[in-house]
Scaffold this motif. Sequence first.
Motif, PDB file in Angstrom:
ATOM      1  N   ALA A  61       0.837  -1.206   0.000  1.00 14.50           N
ATOM      2  CA  ALA A  61       0.000   0.000   0.000  1.00 14.50           C
ATOM      3  C   ALA A  61       0.869   1.253   0.000  1.00 14.50           C
ATOM      4  CB  ALA A  61      -0.920   0.005   1.216  1.00 14.50           C
ATOM      5  N   ASP A  62       0.356   2.310  -0.606  1.00 14.10           N
ATOM      6  CA  ASP A  62       1.033   3.600  -0.621  1.00 14.10           C
ATOM      7  C   ASP A  62       0.716   4.367   0.650  1.00 14.10           C
ATOM      8  OD1 ASP A  62       2.097   3.231  -3.207  1.00 14.10           O
ATOM      9  OD2 ASP A  62       0.222   3.919  -4.113  1.00 14.10           O
ATOM     10  N   TYR A  63       1.562   5.339   0.940  1.00 14.95           N
ATOM     11  CA  TYR A  63       1.378   6.214   2.090  1.00 14.95           C
ATOM     12  C   TYR A  63       1.364   7.659   1.604  1.00 14.95           C
ATOM     13  CZ  TYR A  63       2.534   8.964   6.224  1.00 14.95           C
ATOM     14  OH  TYR A  63       2.534   9.906   7.222  1.00 14.95           O
ATOM     15  N   VAL A  64       0.365   8.429   2.056  1.00 18.11           N
ATOM     16  CA  VAL A  64       0.254   9.847   1.709  1.00 18.11           C
ATOM     17  C   VAL A  64      -0.046  10.622   2.984  1.00 18.11           C
ATOM     18  CG1 VAL A  64      -1.078  11.551   0.400  1.00 18.11           C
ATOM     19  CG2 VAL A  64      -0.684   9.289  -0.571  1.00 18.11           C
ATOM     20  N   HIS A  65       0.677  11.689   3.217  1.00 19.37           N
ATOM     21  CA  HIS A  65       0.376  12.584   4.348  1.00 19.37           C
ATOM     22  C   HIS A  65      -0.442  13.736   3.800  1.00 19.37           C
ATOM     23  CE1 HIS A  65       1.704  15.602   7.596  1.00 19.37           C
ATOM     24  NE2 HIS A  65       0.752  14.838   8.089  1.00 19.37           N
ATOM     25  N   LEU A  66      -1.646  13.949   4.353  1.00 23.45           N
ATOM     26  CA  LEU A  66      -2.540  14.982   3.857  1.00 23.45           C
ATOM     27  C   LEU A  66      -3.003  15.869   5.015  1.00 23.45           C
ATOM     28  CD1 LEU A  66      -3.850  15.959   1.217  1.00 23.45           C
ATOM     29  CD2 LEU A  66      -5.740  14.391   1.676  1.00 23.45           C
ATOM     30  N   PRO A  67      -2.130  16.793   5.468  1.00 19.65           N
ATOM     31  CA  PRO A  67      -2.476  17.654   6.602  1.00 19.65           C
ATOM     32  C   PRO A  67      -3.641  18.606   6.320  1.00 19.65           C
ATOM     33  CG  PRO A  67      -0.337  18.266   5.702  1.00 19.65           C
ATOM     34  CD  PRO A  67      -0.765  17.015   4.992  1.00 19.65           C
ATOM     35  N   LEU A  68      -4.056  18.733   5.067  1.00 25.37           N
ATOM     36  CA  LEU A  68      -5.249  19.503   4.734  1.00 25.37           C
ATOM     37  C   LEU A  68      -6.454  18.968   5.516  1.00 25.37           C
ATOM     38  CD1 LEU A  68      -6.802  21.524   2.819  1.00 25.37           C
ATOM     39  CD2 LEU A  68      -7.087  19.570   1.272  1.00 25.37           C
ATOM     40  N   LEU A  69      -6.421  17.680   5.851  1.00 28.99           N
ATOM     41  CA  LEU A  69      -7.528  17.038   6.565  1.00 28.99           C
ATOM     42  C   LEU A  69      -7.267  16.904   8.062  1.00 28.99           C
ATOM     43  CD1 LEU A  69      -8.462  14.281   3.957  1.00 28.99           C
ATOM     44  CD2 LEU A  69      -9.358  16.607   4.194  1.00 28.99           C
ATOM     45  N   ALA A  70      -6.323  17.673   8.556  1.00 26.94           N
ATOM     46  CA  ALA A  70      -5.993  17.652   9.987  1.00 26.94           C
ATOM     47  C   ALA A  70      -6.472  18.929  10.661  1.00 26.94           C
ATOM     48  CB  ALA A  70      -4.474  17.526  10.163  1.00 26.94           C
ATOM     49  N   PRO A  71      -6.765  18.848  11.949  1.00 27.04           N
ATOM     50  CA  PRO A  71      -7.101  20.073  12.686  1.00 27.04           C
ATOM     51  C   PRO A  71      -5.856  20.947  12.856  1.00 27.04           C
ATOM     52  CG  PRO A  71      -6.992  18.195  14.176  1.00 27.04           C
ATOM     53  CD  PRO A  71      -6.811  17.659  12.789  1.00 27.04           C
ATOM     54  N   THR A  72      -6.063  22.192  13.185  1.00 28.72           N
ATOM     55  CA  THR A  72      -4.932  23.087  13.461  1.00 28.72           C
ATOM     56  C   THR A  72      -4.374  22.787  14.848  1.00 28.72           C
ATOM     57  OG1 THR A  72      -6.351  24.747  14.472  1.00 28.72           O
ATOM     58  CG2 THR A  72      -5.947  24.954  12.084  1.00 28.72           C
ATOM     59  N   ASP A  73      -3.173  23.296  15.105  1.00 24.77           N
ATOM     60  CA  ASP A  73      -2.578  23.152  16.441  1.00 24.77           C
ATOM     61  C   ASP A  73      -3.490  23.735  17.513  1.00 24.77           C
ATOM     62  OD1 ASP A  73      -0.173  21.714  16.688  1.00 24.77           O
ATOM     63  OD2 ASP A  73       0.955  23.323  15.722  1.00 24.77           O
ATOM     64  N   ASP A  74      -4.088  24.882  17.236  1.00 25.50           N
ATOM     65  CA  ASP A  74      -4.970  25.530  18.218  1.00 25.50           C
ATOM     66  C   ASP A  74      -6.170  24.660  18.567  1.00 25.50           C
ATOM     67  OD1 ASP A  74      -3.312  27.729  18.340  1.00 25.50           O
ATOM     68  OD2 ASP A  74      -4.534  28.954  16.986  1.00 25.50           O
ATOM     69  N   ILE A  75      -6.803  24.081  17.561  1.00 20.37           N
ATOM     70  CA  ILE A  75      -7.956  23.210  17.803  1.00 20.37           C
ATOM     71  C   ILE A  75      -7.532  21.971  18.596  1.00 20.37           C
ATOM     72  CG2 ILE A  75      -9.677  21.721  16.695  1.00 20.37           C
ATOM     73  CD1 ILE A  75      -9.829  23.797  14.417  1.00 20.37           C
ATOM     74  N   LEU A  76      -6.402  21.385  18.199  1.00 20.84           N
ATOM     75  CA  LEU A  76      -5.890  20.202  18.897  1.00 20.84           C
ATOM     76  C   LEU A  76      -5.579  20.488  20.357  1.00 20.84           C
ATOM     77  CD1 LEU A  76      -3.410  18.417  16.465  1.00 20.84           C
ATOM     78  CD2 LEU A  76      -5.421  17.439  17.557  1.00 20.84           C
ATOM     79  N   LYS A  77      -4.856  21.573  20.605  1.00 18.34           N
ATOM     80  CA  LYS A  77      -4.452  21.907  21.970  1.00 18.34           C
ATOM     81  C   LYS A  77      -5.657  22.211  22.857  1.00 18.34           C
ATOM     82  CE  LYS A  77       0.133  23.528  20.778  1.00 18.34           C
ATOM     83  NZ  LYS A  77       0.970  24.677  20.484  1.00 18.34           N
ATOM     84  N   ALA A  78      -6.639  22.912  22.319  1.00 21.12           N
ATOM     85  CA  ALA A  78      -7.833  23.237  23.110  1.00 21.12           C
ATOM     86  C   ALA A  78      -8.560  21.973  23.547  1.00 21.12           C
ATOM     87  CB  ALA A  78      -8.775  24.132  22.308  1.00 21.12           C
ATOM     88  N   TYR A  79      -8.524  20.936  22.728  1.00 24.14           N
ATOM     89  CA  TYR A  79      -9.219  19.698  23.071  1.00 24.14           C
ATOM     90  C   TYR A  79      -8.334  18.764  23.898  1.00 24.14           C
ATOM     91  CZ  TYR A  79     -11.727  15.316  22.701  1.00 24.14           C
ATOM     92  OH  TYR A  79     -12.367  14.133  23.001  1.00 24.14           O
ATOM     93  N   LYS A  80      -7.127  18.478  23.413  1.00 24.88           N
ATOM     94  CA  LYS A  80      -6.246  17.505  24.065  1.00 24.88           C
ATOM     95  C   LYS A  80      -5.578  18.057  25.324  1.00 24.88           C
ATOM     96  CE  LYS A  80      -6.200  14.118  20.917  1.00 24.88           C
ATOM     97  NZ  LYS A  80      -6.325  12.726  21.121  1.00 24.88           N
ATOM     98  N   ARG A  81      -4.771  19.079  25.155  1.00 19.40           N
ATOM     99  CA  ARG A  81      -3.986  19.607  26.271  1.00 19.40           C
ATOM    100  C   ARG A  81      -4.869  20.243  27.335  1.00 19.40           C
ATOM    101  NH1 ARG A  81      -0.705  24.676  25.020  1.00 19.40           N
ATOM    102  NH2 ARG A  81      -2.748  25.497  25.522  1.00 19.40           N
ATOM    103  N   ASP A  82      -5.842  21.038  26.879  1.00 24.60           N
ATOM    104  CA  ASP A  82      -6.693  21.769  27.819  1.00 24.60           C
ATOM    105  C   ASP A  82      -7.955  20.995  28.205  1.00 24.60           C
ATOM    106  OD1 ASP A  82      -4.778  23.712  27.437  1.00 24.60           O
ATOM    107  OD2 ASP A  82      -6.003  24.892  26.059  1.00 24.60           O
TER     108      ASP A  82
END
Length: 148
Positions: A61-82
């Motif tokens: 299988a091929d591997y592709v990184h598509l950060p277009l479909l990832a949340p931003t750091d701010d969204i991630l931190k507000a949910y995970k860290r905080d």
Amino acid sequence: METVDIATIGFTKTTASGFFERVKKAGITKVIDVRLHNTSQLAGFAKAEDLAYFLRAICAADYVHLPLLAPTDDILKAYKRDKGDWTVYETSFMQLMENRKIEHRLKPEMFRGACLLCSEDKPHHCHRRLVCEYLNLKWGGALKVKHL
């Protein structure tokens, strides 16, 4: 419109053998990594360079990184860290996809035989599920989603 089969998978709370066997058994031809950060040492076998090699060698299988479909750091931190609220995360991420207009930048065919990857073991509180739901809303149900 013809539907496209797509899968999703998380790599935490599983072994490498369990992960790759699920990918192989499902007939996945491309894994689309939707993590914002894909190089953390904590990712183990799912660290980008290693994962690309393992997917090729074990699953063909091929591997592709598509950060277009990832949340931003701010969204991630507000949910995970905080330790934020899931509904706030969900609303923020759906709005981000709307702002990015991902439904115009991608096509259903791009997901044929693909599997969206992120870290969460279950899709319930994971953005990979939200990506599929958002695109299905915009594309009239073009994706037939299976969570591995």
